[in-house]
Scaffold this motif. Structure first.
Motif, short mmCIF file in Angstrom:
data_model
loop_
_atom_site.label_atom_id
_atom_site.label_comp_id
_atom_site.label_asym_id
_atom_site.label_seq_id
_atom_site.Cartn_x
_atom_site.Cartn_y
_atom_site.Cartn_z
N LEU A 10 -58.80 14.26 -12.05
CA LEU A 10 -59.31 14.53 -11.64
C LEU A 10 -60.86 12.75 -11.23
O LEU A 10 -60.14 11.91 -11.92
CB LEU A 10 -61.03 15.26 -12.67
CG LEU A 10 -60.51 16.62 -13.07
CD1 LEU A 10 -61.62 16.58 -14.12
CD2 LEU A 10 -60.11 17.02 -11.92
N GLY A 11 -61.16 12.65 -10.12
CA GLY A 11 -61.81 11.40 -10.01
C GLY A 11 -60.32 10.45 -9.43
O GLY A 11 -60.53 8.67 -9.20
N GLY A 12 -58.97 10.92 -9.26
CA GLY A 12 -58.06 10.28 -9.15
C GLY A 12 -57.74 8.85 -7.77
O GLY A 12 -57.44 8.56 -7.82
N PHE A 13 -58.00 9.44 -7.01
CA PHE A 13 -58.64 8.72 -5.81
C PHE A 13 -59.42 7.37 -5.25
O PHE A 13 -58.99 6.28 -4.96
CB PHE A 13 -58.89 9.73 -4.33
CG PHE A 13 -57.34 10.26 -3.87
CD1 PHE A 13 -56.90 9.93 -4.08
CD2 PHE A 13 -57.40 11.49 -4.27
CE1 PHE A 13 -55.29 11.04 -3.68
CE2 PHE A 13 -57.51 13.04 -3.71
CZ PHE A 13 -55.95 11.49 -3.88
N THR A 14 -60.50 7.52 -6.57
CA THR A 14 -61.46 6.24 -6.53
C THR A 14 -61.97 5.78 -8.15
O THR A 14 -62.48 4.37 -7.90
CB THR A 14 -62.56 6.84 -6.14
OG1 THR A 14 -63.15 8.13 -6.32
CG2 THR A 14 -62.36 7.57 -4.14
N GLY A 15 -62.11 6.60 -9.00
CA GLY A 15 -62.03 6.43 -10.18
C GLY A 15 -61.50 4.90 -10.67
O GLY A 15 -60.63 5.05 -10.50
N LEU A 16 -62.69 3.93 -11.47
CA LEU A 16 -62.06 2.75 -11.92
C LEU A 16 -60.63 3.50 -13.03
O LEU A 16 -60.03 2.96 -13.31
CB LEU A 16 -62.90 2.12 -12.40
CG LEU A 16 -63.18 0.31 -12.80
CD1 LEU A 16 -62.81 0.02 -10.76
CD2 LEU A 16 -64.08 -0.13 -13.39
#
Ligand code: NAP
Length: 306
Positions: A10-16
């Motif tokens: 989850l958040g794998g495209f934009t999360g740091l």
């Protein structure tokens, strides 16, 4: 040939943290599915139902929760949004893996769960005492998860992240140093600078060790924001004076802990390893990503990160 292990990030495209975790899992041979806000917005109706159906269809071995409300100052004015993303979402994820014991949940928490009154590194046995809304929401999230007593849930507290992708403190400092002959940086907050790739490798080690419960994973050593900025500018050979200032000189909406260094002995006991010293990790990050100018800082969003 053994089947590839599967992860959903989850958040794998934009999360740091999430992008680094997804990349490290892929490098380690996992089959990785990434979900961004466009695929699954937790604020949308039936988001949890949608995720449950995805888990049933994909049957991942690992669910990584890299989605979070991370804007520390904005959280002061938006406590409900912070509480929802940082407490209600992980609580729901915990319930989902409770009924799917073959799927491990990896959730990140923060050094901002601590008050900063201690003067030696915080262990996982230390009491929390958050100073701001963001920190309170992170405590609530980790407590909700840990209270489920799951053998398939890992809560990893980390701190002061830098890494490729989304801008971060280091990219902000380098950008400011390129444009100014001197900058002011806070010198009375001390923490554990952490490279997202190291966090991802260490988190994977915990998953592989079949660990569960609460862990600290952060770069070894400690620094003030000023010392971190100084080292980053030195590595890039920028002629910019980094001037130490106090938090009082640089008021922010949310209070920050003066000291939030994380003791990672919980991680060391389980894996036998130790996270790299932060200056070594910073050198790798700077040489690999920032010298080429490839890592564009998002100044507006960065201004409100840790
Ligand atoms: N950054 C740090 O220095 C730091 C320090 C200590 C602990 N941590 C913890 O580490 C974890 C990851 O932090 P990070 O800095 O990697 O976060 P980040 O870069 O801000 O990424 C957060 C992710 O959550 C997604 N997201 C936000 N709201 C969403 C929603 N309503 N529905 C679906 N996705 C949503 C974001 O999507 P969009 O890109 O679309 O907004 C983004 O992918 C968090 O738990 C944080 O508390 C971070």
């Amino acid at each position: 040939m053994a089947a590839k292990r599967k992860a959903l990030v989850l958040g794998g495209f934009t999360g740091l943290a999430a992008t680094a975790q997804a990349n490290v899992l892929e490098e380690a041979g996992w089959e990785v599915g990434r979900l961004g806000r466009a695929d699954l917005d937790f604020q949308a109706a039936d988001a949890f139902g949608k995720l449950e159906r995805l888990l049933d269809a994909l049957e991942p071995d690992l669910l990584v929760n890299g989605a979070a409300y991370t804007q520390v100052d904005a959280a002061e004015d938006n406590p409900d949004a912070a509480d929802f993303l940082n407490r209600a979402v992980p609580t729901a994820l915990g319930r989902m893996v409770k009924s799917r014991p073959s799927c491990v949940l990896l959730h990140y928490s923060s050094d901002f769960v601590f008050s900063g009154k201690k003067r030696s590194p915080y262990t996982t046995d230390d009491l929390t005492g958050p100073l701001n809304v963001y920190g309170k929401s992170k405590v609530a999230g980790e407590e909700a998860l840990l209270s489920l007593g799951l053998y398939n849930c890992l809560v990893v507290r980390t701190a002061w992240l830098f890494g490729p992708g989304r801008g971060n403190f280091v990219t902000t400092v380098l950008d400011l140093c390129r444009k100014n002959s001197s900058i002011n940086v806070v010198h009375d907050q001390t923490g554990s600078p952490t490279y997202t790739e190291d966090l991802a490798h260490c988190s994977l080690k915990l998953v592989e060790a079949e660990a569960h419960g609460l862990f600290h994973v952060a770069g070894t050593g400690e620094a003030t924001w000023c010392e971190l900025a100084d080292e980053a500018a030195r590595l890039v050979k920028l002629e910019c004076a980094i001037r130490p200032v106090t938090s009082a000189d640089f008021p922010r909406k949310a209070a920050r802990p003066a000291y939030s260094v994380l003791d990672c002995s919980s991680f060391e006991r389980v894996t036998g390893g130790k996270p790299r010293p932060w200056p070594q990790a910073l050198r790798d990050y700077i040489y690999k990503y920032t010298m080429s100018g490839g890592d564009e800082p998002d100044m507006e969003r960065n201004a409100d990160r840790v």
